[in-house]
Design a protein around this motif. Structure first.
Motif, PDB file in Angstrom:
ATOM      1  N   ASP A  78      22.431 -30.806  20.552  1.00  0.00           N
ATOM      2  CA  ASP A  78      21.277 -31.401  19.860  1.00  0.00           C
ATOM      3  C   ASP A  78      20.519 -32.407  20.731  1.00  0.00           C
ATOM      4  O   ASP A  78      19.813 -33.273  20.225  1.00  0.00           O
ATOM      5  N   ARG A  79      20.658 -32.283  22.041  1.00  0.00           N
ATOM      6  CA  ARG A  79      19.947 -33.190  22.930  1.00  0.00           C
ATOM      7  C   ARG A  79      18.510 -32.689  23.134  1.00  0.00           C
ATOM      8  O   ARG A  79      18.280 -31.499  23.354  1.00  0.00           O
ATOM      9  N   THR A  80      17.555 -33.628  23.095  1.00  0.00           N
ATOM     10  CA  THR A  80      16.139 -33.297  23.245  1.00  0.00           C
ATOM     11  C   THR A  80      15.624 -33.866  24.555  1.00  0.00           C
ATOM     12  O   THR A  80      15.802 -35.056  24.833  1.00  0.00           O
ATOM     13  N   ALA A 278      14.084 -43.040  22.964  1.00  0.00           N
ATOM     14  CA  ALA A 278      14.954 -41.864  22.977  1.00  0.00           C
ATOM     15  C   ALA A 278      16.399 -42.252  22.694  1.00  0.00           C
ATOM     16  O   ALA A 278      17.117 -41.556  21.963  1.00  0.00           O
ATOM     17  N   ASP A 283      19.613 -40.058  22.117  1.00  0.00           N
ATOM     18  CA  ASP A 283      19.682 -39.448  23.445  1.00  0.00           C
ATOM     19  C   ASP A 283      19.563 -40.535  24.501  1.00  0.00           C
ATOM     20  O   ASP A 283      18.474 -41.071  24.735  1.00  0.00           O
ATOM     21  N   HIS A 316       9.377 -39.076  21.529  1.00  0.00           N
ATOM     22  CA  HIS A 316      10.631 -38.321  21.620  1.00  0.00           C
ATOM     23  C   HIS A 316      11.324 -38.160  20.262  1.00  0.00           C
ATOM     24  O   HIS A 316      11.769 -37.049  19.921  1.00  0.00           O
ATOM     25  N   PRO A 317      11.437 -39.223  19.452  1.00  0.00           N
ATOM     26  CA  PRO A 317      12.096 -39.043  18.149  1.00  0.00           C
ATOM     27  C   PRO A 317      11.400 -38.000  17.271  1.00  0.00           C
ATOM     28  O   PRO A 317      12.051 -37.289  16.504  1.00  0.00           O
ATOM     29  N   TRP A 319       9.717 -35.266  18.333  1.00  0.00           N
ATOM     30  CA  TRP A 319      10.089 -33.926  18.798  1.00  0.00           C
ATOM     31  C   TRP A 319      11.523 -33.598  18.375  1.00  0.00           C
ATOM     32  O   TRP A 319      11.813 -32.449  18.003  1.00  0.00           O
ATOM     33  N   LYS A 320      12.388 -34.586  18.442  1.00  0.00           N
ATOM     34  CA  LYS A 320      13.792 -34.357  18.072  1.00  0.00           C
ATOM     35  C   LYS A 320      13.906 -33.999  16.588  1.00  0.00           C
ATOM     36  O   LYS A 320      14.624 -33.068  16.207  1.00  0.00           O
ATOM     37  N   ARG A 325      14.493 -29.061  21.438  1.00  0.00           N
ATOM     38  CA  ARG A 325      15.647 -29.462  22.228  1.00  0.00           C
ATOM     39  C   ARG A 325      15.319 -29.452  23.726  1.00  0.00           C
ATOM     40  O   ARG A 325      14.803 -30.406  24.256  1.00  0.00           O
TER      41      ARG A 325
END
Length: 528
Positions: A78-80, A278, A283, A316-317, A319-320, A325
């Protein structure tokens, strides 16, 4: 938990969002290079865009690999990857504060248009190179800078540019084409600020609606000649190393440090903040390697012919949460890079007018301006407001000079000169003040905002130091000192050229020092 994958279903939504953002930036590069700078298509599509494409490939693939390695080490799926692309603020800053002034100055000195374009492009290359070097240095000094530099001083500086050169500029264009502009703006405002879920990313909805309305209102005119010239650009354009051009431009580095250094610092601090964002989303990426990737991407752009730095994007949050990913990152780099190298954006620009996507860029301007207030302590709000003003004044000076040129001034028969100032002052337009704030506006904004932060915190010795530094820079003409050319106002460097501003800042420093004696006992205990 699970094994990382190079592609997941959520990556498609992420790619549509990030790719669309990069698409609009590239269309802006084409529009500004053609319309504002007057660059030929051979330069835009033969050098600038191919180099831009390589920088996008380098950064996106590197951040995708970084995310895959992190996921492997942690045994997670689950890393973006960090979002990455062209730096919007630097794009506008370098066009309007570096490349355009260089071209106008060259023309005023009698150089032919082709030579003026070359000088302007070289100035952009050296500015981009400087930004990349500063971004790379952020891998080692970024955290220290973040502790030392008042956040209000940095964020308000960029907010002023974002409000003037980005938000205001596109708001005027929105109201010039209201049917398209306001409809697209509504989609963006609802999509990004209301708790509404669109079946596809809101940016894509906005662009598709904008294209449809532009066609319906006659804003898209597929002229056969222009279409033929755009299709003729399609083909493989391999970028070449531009080390000789950078060497030729080395003399333009010092005059533009007032733009390059603050923009580089903004990239460094902004990237650090995005890394913090992030990490808050789960992440945690290493700062040194993340910053180096960012800087190397910009250096690749500069050395191959692009004037436009790249950066780690905010969001980033988001997109996550969307489910993106790793795949959205590498696909964005491959698709955008291929389109740049193959010369496809000439055709794309014919089919997708700027009006269809300008609300996205307008939104970015709003985000940057709002962040300046939201990410600083509430009591520093006056400093943020003060830091906005030089950027707005610089944009106003740009508009004023454009209006004067349109009215017939700035020509060999009617050059710019001191005679312009008196009638403008009688109309309560203090052009001399606008021209003074325009020169070194980024440094001025940082110093004024930092000065007021220190005053608010009762650190009057630090405020006096800011005023003293402003006096020193003014004396040598790094900020404020300006002079007329036949069609522009430009920086005037030299000993004592900014004497009046230096004296003014010197008096400010004395006032701050004298005021230390009047501090209350509580404030004095914490003063600087």
């Amino acid at each position: 938990m699970g094994k990382p994958r190079w592609w997941t279903a959520g990556d498609l939504d992420g790619f549509l969002g990030l790719g669309l953002d990069n698409l609009i930036q590239i269309l802006l590069i084409v529009a500004l290079c053609r319309g504002v700078l007057g660059y030929p298509d051979s330069l835009i599509f033969g050098a600038i865009l191919p180099a831009t494409g390589i920088s996008l490939v380098v950064g996106n693939l590197a951040y995708a690999r970084q995310a895959f390695q992190l996921a492997q080490r942690e045994g997670r799926d689950d890393r973006t990857a960090l979002p990455y692309g062209i730096n919007t603020v630097s794009l506008f800053a370098y066009v309007f504060l570096v490349m355009l002034p260089v071209k106008l100055t060259a023309l005023s000195q009698g150089l032919d248009p082709a030579a003026a374009v070359t000088l302007s492009w070289r100035a952009g290359l050296i500015a981009c190179l400087g930004s990349g070097l500063i971004e790379c240095s952020g891998a080692f000094i970024g955290n220290s800078l973040q502790r030392w530099l008042p956040r209000a001083a940095l964020l308000s500086t960029l907010a002023g540019i974002a409000l003037g050169y980005i938000a205001l500029g596109f708001l005027l264009r929105t109201y010039a084409q209201p049917v398209v502009g306001l409809a697209v703006l509504a989609v963006i405002l609802v999509g990004y600020y209301a708790p509404v879920r669109w079946p596809v990313p809101a940016g894509l909805v906005a662009v598709l609606l904008g294209i449809a309305l532009a066609w319906a209102n006659g804003l898209i005119d597929l002229d056969p000649v222009r279409w033929q010239s755009s299709t003729a650009l399609i083909g493989l354009h391999v970028p070449k190393l531009q080390l000789a051009e950078l060497w030729q431009a080395r003399g333009q580095l010092v005059p533009w440090l007032g733009v390059i250094v603050p923009m580089g610092l903004f990239n460094v601090i902004g990237s650090l903040q995005n890394l913090e964002s992030a990490e808050a989303a789960g992440d945690r990426y290493p700062v040194p390697s993340s910053m180096l990737i960012n800087g190397i991407g910009t250096l690749a752009a500069a050395t191959l012919g692009s004037c436009f730095p790249t950066t780690i994007y905010i969001g980033h949050p988001g997109w996550k949460a969307m489910g993106a990913r790793i795949g959205y990152s590498w696909l964005n780099g491959v698709v955008m890079g291929a389109a740049c190298l193959l010369g496809l954006f000439g055709v794309v620009g014919q089919l997708v007018p700027i009006e269809a996507g300008m609300a996205i860029v307008f939104y970015i301007g709003l985000v940057i301006a709002a962040q300046a207030f939201q990410a600083t302590p509430p009591r520093h709000a006056p400093a943020v407001a003060l830091g906005l003003l030089p950027g707005l004044a610089g944009w106003g000076a740009l508009m004023l000079k454009a209006g004067l040129r349109a009215g017939g001034s700035g020509t060999a028969a009617n050059p710019f000169g001191p005679a312009l100032l008196a009638p403008l002052a009688q109309a309560d337009v203090w052009a001399a003040g606008a021209f003074a704030l325009e020169q070194g506006q980024i440094i001025t904004a940082m110093l004024l905002a930092g000065m007021l932060v220190y005053v608010i915190e009762a650190r009057l010795l630090a405020a006096a130091a800011c005023a003293g530094l402003a006096a020193l820079l003014s004396w040598f003409g790094v900020i404020h000192a300006w002079q007329f050319t036949s069609s522009d106002t430009v920086l005037h460097l030299g000993w004592g050229v900014g004497r009046s501003w230096a004296l003014g800042y010197g008096v400010m420093a004395l006032v701050f020092l004298a005021a230390r004696w009047g501090l209350s006992a509580d404030a004095a205990a914490n003063r600087g």
